[in-house]
Design a protein around this motif. Structure first.
Motif, PDB file in Angstrom:
ATOM      1  N   ARG A  83       0.692  -1.524  -0.169  1.00  0.00           N
ATOM      2  CA  ARG A  83       0.014   0.121  -0.085  1.00  0.00           C
ATOM      3  C   ARG A  83       0.747   1.112  -0.070  1.00  0.00           C
ATOM      4  O   ARG A  83       0.706   2.630  -0.488  1.00  0.00           O
ATOM      5  N   GLU A  84       1.527   1.447   0.702  1.00  0.00           N
ATOM      6  CA  GLU A  84       2.961   2.581   0.724  1.00  0.00           C
ATOM      7  C   GLU A  84       2.494   3.451   1.122  1.00  0.00           C
ATOM      8  O   GLU A  84       2.468   5.215   0.400  1.00  0.00           O
ATOM      9  N   GLU A  85       1.320   3.351   2.322  1.00  0.00           N
ATOM     10  CA  GLU A  85       0.826   5.006   3.054  1.00  0.00           C
ATOM     11  C   GLU A  85       0.684   3.963   4.592  1.00  0.00           C
ATOM     12  O   GLU A  85       1.239   2.751   4.821  1.00  0.00           O
ATOM     13  N   VAL A  86       0.697   5.475   4.904  1.00  0.00           N
ATOM     14  CA  VAL A  86      -0.094   4.689   6.565  1.00  0.00           C
ATOM     15  C   VAL A  86      -0.940   4.274   6.980  1.00  0.00           C
ATOM     16  O   VAL A  86      -2.158   4.476   6.220  1.00  0.00           O
TER      17      VAL A  86
ATOM     18  N   ILE B 214       3.591   6.201  13.376  1.00  0.00           N
ATOM     19  CA  ILE B 214       3.163   7.512  12.872  1.00  0.00           C
ATOM     20  C   ILE B 214       2.362   8.724  13.412  1.00  0.00           C
ATOM     21  O   ILE B 214       1.284   8.044  12.750  1.00  0.00           O
ATOM     22  N   GLY B 215       2.158   9.182  14.172  1.00  0.00           N
ATOM     23  CA  GLY B 215       1.028   9.630  15.166  1.00  0.00           C
ATOM     24  C   GLY B 215       0.405   8.941  15.193  1.00  0.00           C
ATOM     25  O   GLY B 215       0.308   7.396  15.787  1.00  0.00           O
ATOM     26  N   TYR B 216      -1.337   9.084  15.645  1.00  0.00           N
ATOM     27  CA  TYR B 216      -2.328   8.403  15.646  1.00  0.00           C
ATOM     28  C   TYR B 216      -3.102   7.510  14.242  1.00  0.00           C
ATOM     29  O   TYR B 216      -3.639   7.407  14.460  1.00  0.00           O
ATOM     30  N   ALA B 217      -2.130   7.605  12.930  1.00  0.00           N
ATOM     31  CA  ALA B 217      -2.891   7.457  11.909  1.00  0.00           C
ATOM     32  C   ALA B 217      -2.470   6.592  11.433  1.00  0.00           C
ATOM     33  O   ALA B 217      -3.332   5.254  10.758  1.00  0.00           O
ATOM     34  N   GLY B 218      -1.338   5.717  12.298  1.00  0.00           N
ATOM     35  CA  GLY B 218      -1.149   4.062  12.743  1.00  0.00           C
ATOM     36  C   GLY B 218       0.639   3.875  11.857  1.00  0.00           C
ATOM     37  O   GLY B 218       1.362   4.752  12.278  1.00  0.00           O
ATOM     38  N   ARG B 219       0.918   2.848  11.037  1.00  0.00           N
ATOM     39  CA  ARG B 219       2.359   3.024  10.831  1.00  0.00           C
ATOM     40  C   ARG B 219       2.573   2.755   9.370  1.00  0.00           C
ATOM     41  O   ARG B 219       1.795   2.490   8.628  1.00  0.00           O
ATOM     42  N   GLN B 220       4.302   2.745   9.443  1.00  0.00           N
ATOM     43  CA  GLN B 220       4.432   2.059   7.580  1.00  0.00           C
ATOM     44  C   GLN B 220       5.497   1.485   8.365  1.00  0.00           C
ATOM     45  O   GLN B 220       6.308   1.566   9.123  1.00  0.00           O
TER      46      GLN B 220
END
Length: 565
Positions: free
Chosen positions: A19-22, A60-66
Motif C-alpha cells: 500500500r506504501e502508505e500509513v 506515525i502519530g495516531y494515523a497508524g504505521r508504515q
C-alpha cells in the motif's frame, strides 16, 4: 516466536509494503482477513508493537504505521519457507486483478516497474527494442516527470503475465509454468535453453535471467541471433481457438509478444507438452530493460509489481516486429537439471571407509593467466572456511579454450549419491543462499531443483548474490543446498554422514523430523539436510573481480585423481 505468529507479521509487512502508505489497525485487520487471517484490531496492534520493537515498522502519530527500510529488507529475505510459496501466489493474485478488455483497451494490465538514471542513450536503446517488437507492448508509463540527464526515473512496462489474465478473463484455465531464455537464430525462436519453474522459488523466474550476461537482446536486434527472455504457460486444447482470437484482439490494441502457440500435444520451443494441452510462449516484458543492462546501464527491475489502467500508458514507438513465427516443433528438448543429476547420483561410488571412488564434480573456468591468483583465493577459502566447502578435494584441468583453465570442485549432490549407496533414500530439493551473519543462520533465497534447467547456484553467482569471502571471516552469504530424507532413516543418515565428514566433506546441519532447517521447510515425516555448495570457492573468485564461468553438476571424477588442501 511460533511459525504462525511469524507468518502473520510478515503478512502485515507485505500489506504495508504493497500500500506504501500509513495504515491503521482496522485497515490492516481487513486486509489480513482477505488473506485468511482472522485477527481483530487488538491482535493487530499487538503484532505491530513487536514489529515496532524490531525496527520493521514505525508509528506515525495516531494515523497508524508504515514500513521502514529495515522492514523492507526483512520482507525480502525473511521466512523463506513462506516466500517460495508466495511468489507463485503473487502471480495468481496479479492474474486475477487483470481486467483489460481486448476489444477496446480499457481496464488494468500487470506491469513491471523499473528504475534507472535518465539518459538519452538508454532511452534510444529502449525505443529500439520496442520498435523491433521484442516486448509484450510498446506502451509504458513514466512514474516521474522526465528529469534532467543524470536523475533517476521509474517506468512501468507491460508484463507478460497480463496474457494469463486475459486468458483467464475469457474463461480459459491457464497454468503459468516457466520463465526462461529462448535462443533465436535468423530472427526465428528456436528453443528454450534455460527454464525455472514459477513454483517453489523465492526469486521470480525471469528475475533470475536479468543479468547482462544471460541475455543478448541487442544481438537479436543487430543480426537476428541471440537470446531473449520469455515465459511459458499451458491451456486446454479445447480453448486453443478462443486463445487465438484473444491474441488477435490484443495485437490490435498494442499487446503482442507471442513467440509460439502449439497445437495439441505439440512440443513448444523444446518443451514437451502432454496430450490434450497446448503450450504458449510469450516474450518477457522485461526484454527492453535486459537490453539496457546488456549495454552497461544500471537498471533495477521489479517484475509483476502492480496493476494499472492500460489507458494511462503511452506508446513510445510504432513497432515493426522482427521476430518470425516458428515452424514445427524441434526434436531437441530442454534438459532439466534433476534428470541429469539423478543419472550422476547413481554413478557415485565413493566409499566412506576407504575414501576412494567417484564423485560428482562442478567444472568452472578461469583465465589461464589468472590461475595462480585463483588458487591463492581458493586456498584461503578452503583453509579458513572449510565448513563452507563441500569437500577438501579439487582438480586443475585443461580448458576447452587455450586461454581458459578449469577447476573441478566436488558437487554437494555427491552426498545424495553416498546416502543412496548406503540405503538412505534422498531427494535434492533446493539450491539456496544461506546468510551466516545472524545468531541463527537462515536461507534468504531458495530455488527448487525440480523444474529448473540449471543449478540455482550458477544464477546466484552470476547475479553477485554471495559474500563467501566475508562469511569465512565474520559473516556473509554462502551457497548451500537442501535435501530431504524419510524421518525413519535419520539415525542411519547420521551414521553415514559422520563418516562422510571424517572423509573430508562438510555438512552444515541435519534437521529433526518436520523441522524448519535454517528457515527452510521440509515435507511432513521428512528430515532436511543442509550442505555447503561446491561452488563457494568459485563464488569467492567472482567476488574478487575475476572472470569466472561456473558450471555445476558437470561430470564424474575419481578422488584419486584430485588434490586436497
Amino acid at each position: 516466536m511460533p511459525q504462525e505468529t511469524d507468518r502473520k507479521m510478515m503478512e502485515i509487512l507485505r500489506i504495508l509494503a504493497d500500500r506504501e502508505e500509513v495504515l491503521g489497525a482496522k485497515t490492516i485487520a481487513e486486509e489480513l482477513k482477505k488473506k485468511g487471517y482472522d485477527l481483530g484490531e487488538r491482535a493487530v496492534r499487538y503484532h505491530m508493537r513487536i514489529l515496532d520493537e524490531k525496527g520493521f515498522t514505525e508509528r506515525i502519530g495516531y494515523a497508524g504505521r508504515q514500513i521502514t527500510d529495515k522492514g523492507h529488507k526483512e520482507l525480502e529475505k525473511g521466512l523463506i519457507y513462506d516466500q517460495v510459496d508466495f511468489i507463485f501466489s503473487k502471480f495468481e493474485d496479479m492474474i486475477y486483478q487483470t481486467t483489460l478488455n481486448p476489444s477496446d483497451g480499457t481496464g488494468k494490465v500487470i506491469v513491471n516497474t523499473s528504475s534507472f538514471v535518465y539518459d538519452k542513450n538508454i532511452m534510444e536503446i529502449l525505443k529500439s527494442v520496442f520498435t523491433k517488437g521484442i516486448a509484450v507492448s510498446p506502451y509504458v508509463k513514466f512514474l516521474d516527470p522526465l528529469p534532467e540527464v543524470g536523475n533517476e526515473i521509474r517506468m512501468d512496462t507491460v508484463c507478460g503475465t497480463t496474457i494469463d489474465g486475459m486468458l483467464l478473463r475469457a474463461g480459459i484455465p491457464v497454468i503459468p509454468k516457466y520463465g526462461g531464455i529462448v535462443k533465436v537464430e535468423d530472427y526465428v525462436p528456436i528453443r528454450f535453453t534455460e527454464l525455472i519453474s514459477y513454483k517453489k522459488t523465492s526469486m521470480t523466474p525471469l528475475e533470475a535471467f536479468t543479468d547482462k550476461n544471460m541475455t543478448s537482446v541487442l544481438e537479436v536486434i543487430d543480426n537476428g541471433n541471440g537470446s531473449i527472455p520469455a515465459n511459458f504457460r499451458l491451456i486446454p486444447k479445447t480453448a486453443r481457438k478462443n486463445a487465438v482470437k484473444i491474441f488477435n484482439n490484443l495485437q490490435k490494441i498494442g499487446i503482442t509478444g507471442l513467440l509460439k502457440m502449439g497445437d495439441e500435444g505439440e512440443s513448444v520451443l523444446g518443451i514437451p507438452i502432454d496430450d490434450n494441452m497446448v503450450g504458449i510462449a510469450v516474450i518477457g516484458g522485461i526484454a527492453p530493460l535486459c537490453a539496457a543492462k546488456e549495454a552497461g546501464f544500471d537498471v533495477n527491475i521489479k517484475l509483476a509489481e502492480n496493476t494499472i489502467e492500460f489507458g494511462k500508458m503511452q506508446s513510445l514507438v510504432n513497432p515493426k516486429p522482427i521476430i518470425k513465427t516458428t515452424g514445427p516443433g524441434i526434436p531437441e528438448k530442454v534438459k532439466f537439471l534433476l534428470s541429469k543429476a539423478w543419472n550422476l547420483i547413481y554413478q557415485v561410488d565413493f566409499d566412506i571407509e576407504t575414501h576412494q571412488g567417484n564423485v560428482i564434480t562442478n567444472i568452472s573456468y578461469v583465465k589461464t593467466n589468472e590461475l595462480d591468483l585463483a588458487i591463492d583465493i581458493f586456498e584461503d577459502v578452503m583453509k579458513t572456511g572449510p565448513q563452507y566447502c563441500t569437500s577438501k578435494y579439487f582438480k586443475i584441468i585443461p580448458g576447452k579454450e587455450p586461454n581458459k583453465t578449469g577447476i573441478a570442485t566436488v558437487c554437494s549432490l555427491t552426498l545424495d549419491g553416498i546416502l543412496v549407496k548406503n540405503g538412505v533414500s534422498t531427494t535434492p530439493q533446493y539450491g539456496g543462499i544461506l546468510e551466516t551473519d545472524s545468531k541463527q543462520p537462515r536461507f534468504i533465497e531458495l530455488t527448487a531443483y525440480s523444474g529448473s534447467s540449471l543449478d540455482p547456484h550458477e544464477i546466484y553467482i552470476a547475479k553477485d548474490m554471495t559474500s563467501v569471502s566475508e562469511a569465512i571471516k565474520d559473516g556473509g552469504r554462502v551457497l548451500a543446498s537442501l535435501r530431504e530424507i524419510p524421518y525413519i532413516a535419520r539415525p542411519a543418515a547420521v551414521d553415514v554422514l559422520e563418516e562422510v565428514q571424517d572423509a573430508g566433506f562438510s555438512i552444515l546441519k541435519i534437521g529433526k523430523p518436520s523441522e524448519l532447517v535454517y528457515n527452510a521447510k521440509v515435507e511432513r515425516y521428512h528430515v532436511g539436510i543442509v550442505a555447503p555448495g561446491g561452488l563457494n570457492p568459485i563464488a569467492a573468485l567472482k567476488e574478487h573481480g575475476m572472470d569466472v564461468e561456473p558450471k555445476a553438476v558437470e561430470t564424474m571424477t575419481n578422488v584419486s585423481e584430485m588434490e586436497e588442501f
